[in-house]
Design an enzyme around this catalytic site. Sequence first.
Site, PDB file in Angstrom:
ATOM      1  N   SER A   1      29.063  35.455  37.106  1.00 51.85           N
ATOM      2  CA  SER A   1      29.572  36.337  38.163  1.00 51.85           C
ATOM      3  C   SER A   1      28.782  37.650  38.167  1.00 51.85           C
ATOM      4  O   SER A   1      28.216  38.058  37.165  1.00 51.85           O
ATOM      5  CB  SER A   1      31.062  36.621  37.950  1.00 51.85           C
ATOM      6  OG  SER A   1      31.228  37.533  36.878  1.00 51.85           O
TER       7      SER A   1
ATOM      8  N   THR B 103      35.098  38.811  47.573  1.00 49.91           N
ATOM      9  CA  THR B 103      36.131  38.014  48.242  1.00 49.91           C
ATOM     10  C   THR B 103      37.399  38.830  48.414  1.00 49.91           C
ATOM     11  O   THR B 103      38.015  38.858  49.485  1.00 49.91           O
ATOM     12  CB  THR B 103      36.444  36.748  47.403  1.00 49.91           C
ATOM     13  OG1 THR B 103      35.225  36.054  47.161  1.00 49.91           O
ATOM     14  CG2 THR B 103      37.401  35.828  48.126  1.00 49.91           C
ATOM     15  N   ARG B 104      37.804  39.500  47.326  1.00 52.96           N
ATOM     16  CA  ARG B 104      39.074  40.246  47.358  1.00 52.96           C
ATOM     17  C   ARG B 104      39.026  41.404  48.348  1.00 52.96           C
ATOM     18  O   ARG B 104      39.948  41.595  49.138  1.00 52.96           O
ATOM     19  CB  ARG B 104      39.410  40.738  45.945  1.00 52.96           C
ATOM     20  CG  ARG B 104      39.728  39.582  45.016  1.00 52.96           C
ATOM     21  CD  ARG B 104      40.023  40.029  43.603  1.00 52.96           C
ATOM     22  NE  ARG B 104      40.092  38.863  42.726  1.00 52.96           N
ATOM     23  CZ  ARG B 104      40.962  38.718  41.743  1.00 52.96           C
ATOM     24  NH1 ARG B 104      41.835  39.654  41.490  1.00 52.96           N
ATOM     25  NH2 ARG B 104      40.957  37.636  41.004  1.00 52.96           N
TER      26      ARG B 104
ATOM     27  N   ARG C 151      51.192  40.460  35.942  1.00 54.16           N
ATOM     28  CA  ARG C 151      51.430  41.796  35.366  1.00 54.16           C
ATOM     29  C   ARG C 151      51.406  42.867  36.453  1.00 54.16           C
ATOM     30  O   ARG C 151      52.282  43.742  36.510  1.00 54.16           O
ATOM     31  CB  ARG C 151      50.328  42.093  34.328  1.00 54.16           C
ATOM     32  CG  ARG C 151      50.255  43.532  33.876  1.00 54.16           C
ATOM     33  CD  ARG C 151      49.018  43.786  33.015  1.00 54.16           C
ATOM     34  NE  ARG C 151      47.764  43.626  33.758  1.00 54.16           N
ATOM     35  CZ  ARG C 151      47.237  44.535  34.569  1.00 54.16           C
ATOM     36  NH1 ARG C 151      47.840  45.697  34.751  1.00 54.16           N
ATOM     37  NH2 ARG C 151      46.100  44.305  35.202  1.00 54.16           N
ATOM     38  N   ARG C 152      50.405  42.800  37.319  1.00 50.65           N
ATOM     39  CA  ARG C 152      50.315  43.789  38.398  1.00 50.65           C
ATOM     40  C   ARG C 152      51.462  43.618  39.387  1.00 50.65           C
ATOM     41  O   ARG C 152      52.049  44.591  39.845  1.00 50.65           O
ATOM     42  CB  ARG C 152      48.969  43.656  39.120  1.00 50.65           C
ATOM     43  CG  ARG C 152      47.781  44.144  38.287  1.00 50.65           C
ATOM     44  CD  ARG C 152      46.443  43.785  38.920  1.00 50.65           C
ATOM     45  NE  ARG C 152      45.325  44.369  38.181  1.00 50.65           N
ATOM     46  CZ  ARG C 152      44.095  43.856  38.180  1.00 50.65           C
ATOM     47  NH1 ARG C 152      43.843  42.749  38.858  1.00 50.65           N
ATOM     48  NH2 ARG C 152      43.128  44.452  37.502  1.00 50.65           N
TER      49      ARG C 152
ATOM     50  N   ARG D 154      42.762  34.924  44.517  1.00 55.31           N
ATOM     51  CA  ARG D 154      41.734  34.749  43.501  1.00 55.31           C
ATOM     52  C   ARG D 154      40.400  35.142  44.103  1.00 55.31           C
ATOM     53  O   ARG D 154      40.312  35.479  45.255  1.00 55.31           O
ATOM     54  CB  ARG D 154      41.652  33.276  43.072  1.00 55.31           C
ATOM     55  CG  ARG D 154      42.591  32.928  41.948  1.00 55.31           C
ATOM     56  CD  ARG D 154      42.014  31.806  41.108  1.00 55.31           C
ATOM     57  NE  ARG D 154      40.813  32.201  40.413  1.00 55.31           N
ATOM     58  CZ  ARG D 154      40.033  31.374  39.726  1.00 55.31           C
ATOM     59  NH1 ARG D 154      40.345  30.097  39.672  1.00 55.31           N
ATOM     60  NH2 ARG D 154      38.968  31.794  39.106  1.00 55.31           N
TER      61      ARG D 154
ATOM     62  N   ARG E 159      28.688  34.883  31.594  1.00 55.07           N
ATOM     63  CA  ARG E 159      29.129  34.209  32.814  1.00 55.07           C
ATOM     64  C   ARG E 159      28.202  34.611  33.942  1.00 55.07           C
ATOM     65  O   ARG E 159      27.494  35.605  33.865  1.00 55.07           O
ATOM     66  CB  ARG E 159      30.562  34.641  33.150  1.00 55.07           C
ATOM     67  CG  ARG E 159      31.610  34.032  32.245  1.00 55.07           C
ATOM     68  CD  ARG E 159      32.965  34.676  32.509  1.00 55.07           C
ATOM     69  NE  ARG E 159      33.347  34.581  33.915  1.00 55.07           N
ATOM     70  CZ  ARG E 159      34.244  35.358  34.494  1.00 55.07           C
ATOM     71  NH1 ARG E 159      34.846  36.301  33.807  1.00 55.07           N
ATOM     72  NH2 ARG E 159      34.544  35.199  35.771  1.00 55.07           N
TER      73      ARG E 159
ATOM     74  N   LYS F 249      39.832  41.509  27.867  1.00 55.71           N
ATOM     75  CA  LYS F 249      41.145  41.044  28.346  1.00 55.71           C
ATOM     76  C   LYS F 249      41.174  39.530  28.600  1.00 55.71           C
ATOM     77  O   LYS F 249      42.234  38.947  28.722  1.00 55.71           O
ATOM     78  CB  LYS F 249      41.619  41.822  29.562  1.00 55.71           C
ATOM     79  CG  LYS F 249      40.827  41.640  30.837  1.00 55.71           C
ATOM     80  CD  LYS F 249      41.402  42.527  31.940  1.00 55.71           C
ATOM     81  CE  LYS F 249      40.589  42.553  33.191  1.00 55.71           C
ATOM     82  NZ  LYS F 249      40.509  41.297  33.934  1.00 55.71           N
ATOM     83  N   ASP F 250      39.982  38.886  28.673  1.00 62.07           N
ATOM     84  CA  ASP F 250      39.934  37.422  28.854  1.00 62.07           C
ATOM     85  C   ASP F 250      39.993  36.662  27.529  1.00 62.07           C
ATOM     86  O   ASP F 250      40.154  35.442  27.519  1.00 62.07           O
ATOM     87  CB  ASP F 250      38.632  37.008  29.563  1.00 62.07           C
ATOM     88  CG  ASP F 250      38.557  37.546  30.994  1.00 62.07           C
ATOM     89  OD1 ASP F 250      39.627  37.797  31.583  1.00 62.07           O
ATOM     90  OD2 ASP F 250      37.433  37.713  31.500  1.00 62.07           O
TER      91      ASP F 250
ATOM     92  N   CYS G 253      46.970  35.574  28.696  1.00 59.50           N
ATOM     93  CA  CYS G 253      46.567  36.657  29.592  1.00 59.50           C
ATOM     94  C   CYS G 253      47.098  36.465  31.001  1.00 59.50           C
ATOM     95  O   CYS G 253      46.881  37.290  31.863  1.00 59.50           O
ATOM     96  CB  CYS G 253      45.051  36.845  29.596  1.00 59.50           C
ATOM     97  SG  CYS G 253      44.160  35.584  30.462  1.00 59.50           S
TER      98      CYS G 253
END
Length: 319
Positions: free
Chosen positions: A13, A156-157, A129-130, A151, A11, A81-82, A244
Site C-alpha cells: 500500500s 478510496t476513503r 473502536r471509532r 474499507r 506491504r 496497531k496491526d 485489533c
Amino acid sequence: MTEKALRLGTRRSKLAMAQSGQVAEAVSQVTGRPVELVEITTYGDVSREHLAQIGGTGVFVAALREALARGEVDFAVHSLKDLPTAQPDELVVAAIPVREDPRDVMVTRDALKLTDLPRGARIGTGSPRRMAQLNAYARSHGMDIETVPIRGNVDTRIGYVMKGELDAVVLAAAGMNRIGRSDEVTDFLSVDTVLPAPGQGALAIECAADNAELIAALAELDDPFTRAAVTAERSLLAALEAGCSAPVGALADLLADGQIVKEMRLRGVVGSTDGSTLVQLSTTGPVPETHEAAMALGRDLAAEMLSQGAAGLMGERAQ
C-alpha cells in the site's frame, strides 16, 4: 566491494511503502548498508471483506512474518496497531522508533469539524473502536450521526466524501502525515473524544531473533519512551483478550513537569459499537523502567475495566 543490501519486507500500500521508505533511510544511516524494499502482498490487502470479519489482528502481518521466517527478507516494518499482541519466539521487535501523532482525524465535506456536522451526518470508518466512541460522543452531545462501515486505502476513503456519498471519514493522523496529505485533514479529534487504537502512530521494526548483529544496529532507532507507552497499551489490549478489530482504545502519554518527565498516564476505553455503553478508565504512575513494569501498567488497568463490565462489550472474543 559494497556491502550486500539489507532487504526490508513491506506491504504494497502507498502508506506502507511511505513508512517503509522512511525506515529504510534511517536503517541505511545506522548500518552504512543500502536497504532495498521487497513488496509483499498480504491477505488483508487483497481481501474485500471487512477487517472485523477476516479476523482483524494479523491479516496484514502474517505474510511479512512468513517472508522473515523463510529468510526472504532481513527485516520488516509493521504499523504497530496491526501486530497481534502475542510475539512469536523466532522474531523480535528490534526497534520502535519515535511515535507519530497518535490521534484520529476527520476528512469532512465543506471542511466541517465534528461538532459542525449536520443532523444525520454519515461518517465512514471500518473500526468498531471509532464507531463506539463517536456514537457515544454524539449521544452525550445531542448529535445525530450514523457510522457507516467502510474499507479501502486513503484515496478510496476520502473519495467517498469527495463524491458526496459520506459526510466524513475517520483516518489516522500518522498515516496522513506519512503520505504527505495532512493538509486534507479538516478536524483533529482530541484523544478526549476518541482514544486511538493501542500502538496507533507507532511502527514496529521486526527481524529474526537470532540475527544479533542486525538487532544491535536496529536498536539505535528505538525510542524507549514510545516503547514503554505502546507496551502498556498493548498489554491492556492483550489482558482484555481483544484483537485489533475489538472496540478498544488506549493511549499512554508522558506527563512532564517542565522538561522533566515525571509520570506516565494510561487511558483505556471499550464500548458497544452503538455508543450506548462505554467503560473508560485511566491510571497514572511512574514511567515504566522495564518491559515488565509497562506490561503491569496495562494489565492492572485492564483488570479494573473488566471489573466494571468491559468483558460484555468486547463483541466477538478474539480466538
